[in-house]
Scaffold this active site. Structure first.
Site, PDB file in Angstrom:
ATOM      1  N   TYR A  18       0.929  -1.263  -0.089  1.00 44.23           N
ATOM      2  CA  TYR A  18      -0.024  -0.050   0.000  1.00 44.23           C
ATOM      3  C   TYR A  18       0.874   1.349   0.048  1.00 44.23           C
ATOM      4  CZ  TYR A  18      -4.467  -2.361   0.443  1.00 44.23           C
ATOM      5  OH  TYR A  18      -5.544  -3.002   0.237  1.00 44.23           O
ATOM      6  N   TYR A 145     -14.541  -4.075   3.695  1.00 43.46           N
ATOM      7  CA  TYR A 145     -12.978  -4.502   3.162  1.00 43.46           C
ATOM      8  C   TYR A 145     -12.967  -6.054   3.590  1.00 43.46           C
ATOM      9  CZ  TYR A 145      -8.168  -5.280   2.900  1.00 43.46           C
ATOM     10  OH  TYR A 145      -6.706  -5.754   2.482  1.00 43.46           O
ATOM     11  N   ASP A 237     -17.122 -11.456   9.419  1.00 48.50           N
ATOM     12  CA  ASP A 237     -15.667 -11.525   9.155  1.00 48.50           C
ATOM     13  C   ASP A 237     -15.386 -10.692  10.227  1.00 48.50           C
ATOM     14  OD1 ASP A 237     -13.126 -10.452   8.555  1.00 48.50           O
ATOM     15  OD2 ASP A 237     -13.641  -9.744   6.590  1.00 48.50           O
ATOM     16  N   LYS A 266      -5.709 -11.694  12.331  1.00 53.82           N
ATOM     17  CA  LYS A 266      -5.122 -10.335  13.063  1.00 53.82           C
ATOM     18  C   LYS A 266      -4.694 -10.504  14.504  1.00 53.82           C
ATOM     19  CE  LYS A 266      -6.162  -6.612   9.901  1.00 53.82           C
ATOM     20  NZ  LYS A 266      -7.401  -6.607   9.147  1.00 53.82           N
TER      21      LYS A 266
END
Ligand SMILES: *Cc1c(COP(=O)(O)O)cnc(C)c1O
Length: 424
Positions: A18, A145, A237, A266
């Site tokens: 990114y 996302y 999610d 995560k």
């Protein structure tokens, strides 16, 4: 000996995620970390107010997790997971099912958030296929996302990040975020997709990368219920919201319904190793049981259920379920609430919102959207200059700290934000 700094050596050989490599600031070389602090190669400390892209829930340099990782690496560092198993994978699966909604019965391991989502999507498509039912559409939120691989990108909102690839992404029905005003329309829209939609995938309560957009558990509960009534699977999610981020263990706990599939990553490994999990109900699992080989879920990764990653996740769970961590989550939630009072009504901010340890708002900018990129870079540099790591999403500023951040460190972050809005 090489005299060049790590920053210089990096620029010669590395392409960052990114990052527009031509215009980005040179990367800061971090050499160590402790709790909410990262230390660069000159010994300078930075407050990691975004938990290193939302993963480091316990902060950095956690001795307990490090010890468990080292121990497991010395016992069994890896083992093929088709045809074989190992204690850390079994124990972790048992423990995760113990904290997840009680309709979840099976654990499928993978490597990161995107792969956890890919597995969920494939499970959903094949769940119907194995029953001789063809359904070829997903439902998702406009600003969702779900990751950067192609399936995960497909179910993510179309944006500047997907534009180059849009022709290659499969069709998805995108919904507005639910509000009391539009909920009836959304429910009708979902009901009308009964024949074609195999699943609805969503980030419960907080859409992360889409700009920390928040919606209520009541609204989510209603959407999940319509899905259930109309034979559409639900995929939660929880890659970002899982493990305490929203104030409860999982964002789903605020909500009355239970999803068919859950994705985790995560914070799963305490932010130490790349790891992902997809969980599902007994009903989904059973549909793949057959004498017919074609009904198998043909999916797996070389590092599926890596024992060291499992050990890290087990250690992180130990810490997460201990009272100290739960106290910290409450402490940060309350500190954010007090900070909200300071921000409220300030003319430079709007859309102030909070869910547990996440607080977000927009910086008011006179210029149109086109400007937000330079606005974002200016904000990022403002905080970096003050040795605070915050990564605004456009003009959206948010704080998502490790649970070990101290009150003093939080105040440093809050004060810097007050300084920013006083001068801008
Ligand atoms: C970060 C994220 C992902 C992707 O996870 P990666 O590990 O970066 O592939 C998926 N879903 C949500 C909600 C996320 O925040």
């Amino acid at each position: 000996m090489n005299d060049a700094s790590y920053t210089e050596r990096d620029l010669a050989v590395i392409w960052h995620p990114y990052t527009q490599m031509q215009t980005a600031l040179p990367p800061v070389a971090m050499v160590s970390g402790k709790d909410a602090l990262l230390y660069d190669d000159t010994g300078q400390a930075y407050i990691d107010a975004v938990s290193s892209w939302w993963v480091s829930i316990h902060g950095h340099g956690n001795a307990y997790i490090a010890e468990k990782i080292a121990a497991q690496a010395g016992i069994l560092e890896h083992c093929i997971f088709a045809g074989f198993t190992h204690p850390p994978a079994v124990i972790l699966a048992e423990r995760l099912l113990g904290v997840l909604p009680d309709n979840q019965r099976k654990i499928f391991y993978s490597d990161n958030g995107s792969t956890a989502v890919e597995v969920a999507l494939k499970m959903s498509i094949q769940y119907w296929h194995n029953q001789g039912i063809r359904k070829n559409k997903f439902i998702a939120f406009k600003h969702a996302y779900h990751g950067d691989t192609f399936g995960a990108m497909s179910v993510s909102g179309r944006s500047i990040f997907t534009r180059v690839f849009d022709d290659y992404l499969f069709d998805v029905v995108f919904l507005d975020l639910p509000t009391p005003e539009n909920i009836t329309v959304l429910c009708e829209q979902i009901a009308g997709l009964s024949a074609e939609a195999c699943a609805f995938i969503f980030e419960p309560l907080v859409l992360g990368s889409g700009g920390m957009l928040m919606y209520t558990p009541e609204m989510l509960g209603m959407l999940m219920q319509v899905c259930r009534q109309h034979d559409i699977l639900t995929i939660a999610d929880e890659v970002m919201t899982g493990f305490g981020r929203t104030g409860k263990n999982f964002a789903l706990e605020y909500c009355s319904g239970k999803p068919d599939i859950i994705c985790l990553s995560k914070g799963l490994s305490g932010g130490t190793l790349a790891f992902g999990v997809t969980t599902c109900t007994q009903d989904i699992y059973d549909v793949f049981l057959s004498d017919d080989k074609l009904k198998t879920l043909f999916h797996g990764h070389s590092f599926t259920a890596n024992p060291v990653a499992c050990a890290a996740a087990l250690a992180s769970l130990d810490l997460f379920t201990a009272s100290g961590c739960q106290d910290n989550i409450r402490r940060i939630t309350e500190a954010h609430q007090r900070f909200s009072e300071r921000l409220k009504g300030h003319r430079k901010i709007k859309n102030l919102r909070q869910q547990g340890t996440i607080i977000a708002f927009e910086i008011v900018t006179p210029e149109a959207d086109a400007y937000t990129n330079s606005m974002r870079d200016r904000l990022y540099k403002f905080f970096l200059d003050r040795k605070i790591i915050l990564r605004p999403l456009g003009n959206t500023l948010y704080i998502m700290p490790p649970y070990t951040i101290t009150d003093a460190q939080l105040e440093t972050v809050y004060s810097a934000i007050m300084e920013l809005i006083a001068q801008s």
